[in-house]
Motif scaffolding. Structure first.
Motif, mmCIF file in Angstrom:
data_model
loop_
_atom_site.group_PDB
_atom_site.id
_atom_site.type_symbol
_atom_site.label_atom_id
_atom_site.label_comp_id
_atom_site.label_asym_id
_atom_site.label_seq_id
_atom_site.Cartn_x
_atom_site.Cartn_y
_atom_site.Cartn_z
ATOM 1 N N TYR A 150 -67.716 -81.160 -6.549
ATOM 2 C CA TYR A 150 -68.102 -79.816 -6.957
ATOM 3 C C TYR A 150 -67.493 -79.473 -8.317
ATOM 4 N N SER A 151 -68.284 -78.851 -9.175
ATOM 5 C CA SER A 151 -67.819 -78.431 -10.500
ATOM 6 C C SER A 151 -67.978 -76.922 -10.637
ATOM 7 N N TYR A 152 -67.000 -76.289 -11.289
ATOM 8 C CA TYR A 152 -67.109 -74.856 -11.545
ATOM 9 C C TYR A 152 -66.293 -74.503 -12.787
ATOM 10 N N ASP A 153 -66.505 -73.311 -13.308
ATOM 11 C CA ASP A 153 -65.822 -72.848 -14.510
ATOM 12 C C ASP A 153 -64.542 -72.105 -14.142
ATOM 13 N N LYS B 201 -63.642 -76.434 -17.567
ATOM 14 C CA LYS B 201 -64.567 -76.967 -16.578
ATOM 15 C C LYS B 201 -63.733 -77.730 -15.543
ATOM 16 N N ALA C 86 -74.842 -80.090 -12.573
ATOM 17 C CA ALA C 86 -75.543 -78.837 -12.888
ATOM 18 C C ALA C 86 -77.058 -79.028 -12.908
ATOM 19 N N SER C 87 -77.518 -80.241 -13.200
ATOM 20 C CA SER C 87 -78.953 -80.494 -13.360
ATOM 21 C C SER C 87 -79.707 -80.480 -12.036
ATOM 22 N N LYS C 88 -79.046 -80.953 -10.956
ATOM 23 C CA LYS C 88 -79.662 -81.034 -9.636
ATOM 24 C C LYS C 88 -80.980 -81.817 -9.661
ATOM 25 N N THR D 170 -72.450 -82.304 -16.214
ATOM 26 C CA THR D 170 -73.834 -81.994 -16.584
ATOM 27 C C THR D 170 -74.806 -82.439 -15.499
#
Length: 301
Positions: free
Chosen positions: A20-23, A92, A150-152, A147
């Motif tokens: 999982y990625s988040y700001d 990030k 986020a693209s899915k 990236t």
């Protein structure tokens, strides 16, 4: 001690794909990334601003384009070095369960690299300044991985996992193995475990009239030594941290119940309404009533 009280656990939206990625927006010490830990490994890429990260008892000044790596179970916190509130440190974050790198067969890769990682036998490099070719490659793979998440796209899971393997093919060139005997006798390790215990104690008993004497006795320290040790790792005094945690709990009650502010004040451990309002405003920038009103206005607007 139930360490789960301390941990960040709500990172994953899909338990079948624990990556999982988040700001992250890190403010100054009054609005910092507070001290916490989790079982998962975390990569943090600073995209703008500067910050001080504390991992266990070590400090790292991090600049844009640099990376912080946090191992499973490591206490960490951070605060921005930028004095302007509009120039916080922006990052990030990538968090994942190391077991997703495992394979069912005990092949050479599993035995040599993955098992030591999963079993927390490795010292991961905490700070990558990204000046060497190896570190620059890690940053490139990390950016591509974020990236991809986020693209899915249809096959994003496969692409993401392949980037994760490429990242660790580089990270493994910089790891060292932990010495069990050193860990057992390490005063720094003992200090971190004491802090984990006292944070757990605060999180469990925040609604009670806690005192410095009670907290210091819980970890068998003098009051002065306890306060110095606590602040050296969390960047807050014990009382400031207690009030911060009480504020976060009061926010939950304000949004999830119709209780009056005075009742919530008492529920979270304050015995003076004016003091509670002042502390709440210090930590959030608004009064409890305004916080509740702003939330409802945003919901129904």
């Amino acid at each position: 001690m139930d360490k789960n009280i301390l941990k960040e656990t709500d990172h994953y939206r899909d338990s079948m794909f624990p990556l999982y990625s988040y700001d992250i927006n890190i403010g100054e010490k009054t609005d910092m990334l507070n001290c916490h830990w989790h079982d998962e490994i975390e990569f943090i890429l600073v995209t703008s601003g500067n910050a001080i990260f504390q991992i266990e008892s070590s400090l790292y000044e991090v600049n844009p384009g640099e990376i912080i790596i946090i191992g499973g179970g490591e206490l960490h916190s951070a605060y921005s070095l930028n004095s302007n509130s509009n120039c916080n440190c922006i990052c990030k974050s990538l968090i994942f369960n190391s077991e997703m790198l495992s394979s069912k067969s005990s092949d050479a890769i599993q035995i040599k690299f993955i098992n030591p990682l999963i079993n927390n036998q490795l010292n991961l490099p905490h700070h990558l300044a990204c000046t060497s070719d190896n570190e620059i490659a890690i940053r490139s793979f990390l950016t591509d991985l974020i990236t991809t998440l986020a693209s899915k796209e249809n096959n994003f899971e496969l692409m993401a996992k392949s980037y994760l393997y490429m990242i660790f093919s580089k990270v493994m060139l910089m790891v060292t193995y932990k010495n069990t005997n050193e860990l057992i006798n390490n005063n720094s390790t003992s200090k971190i475990e004491n802090l984990k215990h006292i944070l757990d104690y605060i999180h469990t008993n925040y609604n009670k009239p806690l005192t410095i004497k009670e907290l210091s006795t819980e970890v068998n320290m003098s009051e002065g030594h306890f306060c110095r040790t606590f602040k050296s790792i969390t960047f807050k005094t014990p009382i400031d941290y207690l009030n911060y945690y009480r504020t976060t709990k009061s926010q939950d009650f304000l949004l999830s119940s119709d209780k009056k502010v005075l009742e919530i004040c008492m529920d979270v451990g304050f015995n003076n309404l004016s003091y509670f309002i002042n502390i709440f405003k210090k930590n959030t920038g608004c009064t409890p009533s305004a916080f509740r009103k702003n939330f409802k206005n945003n919901i129904y607007s």
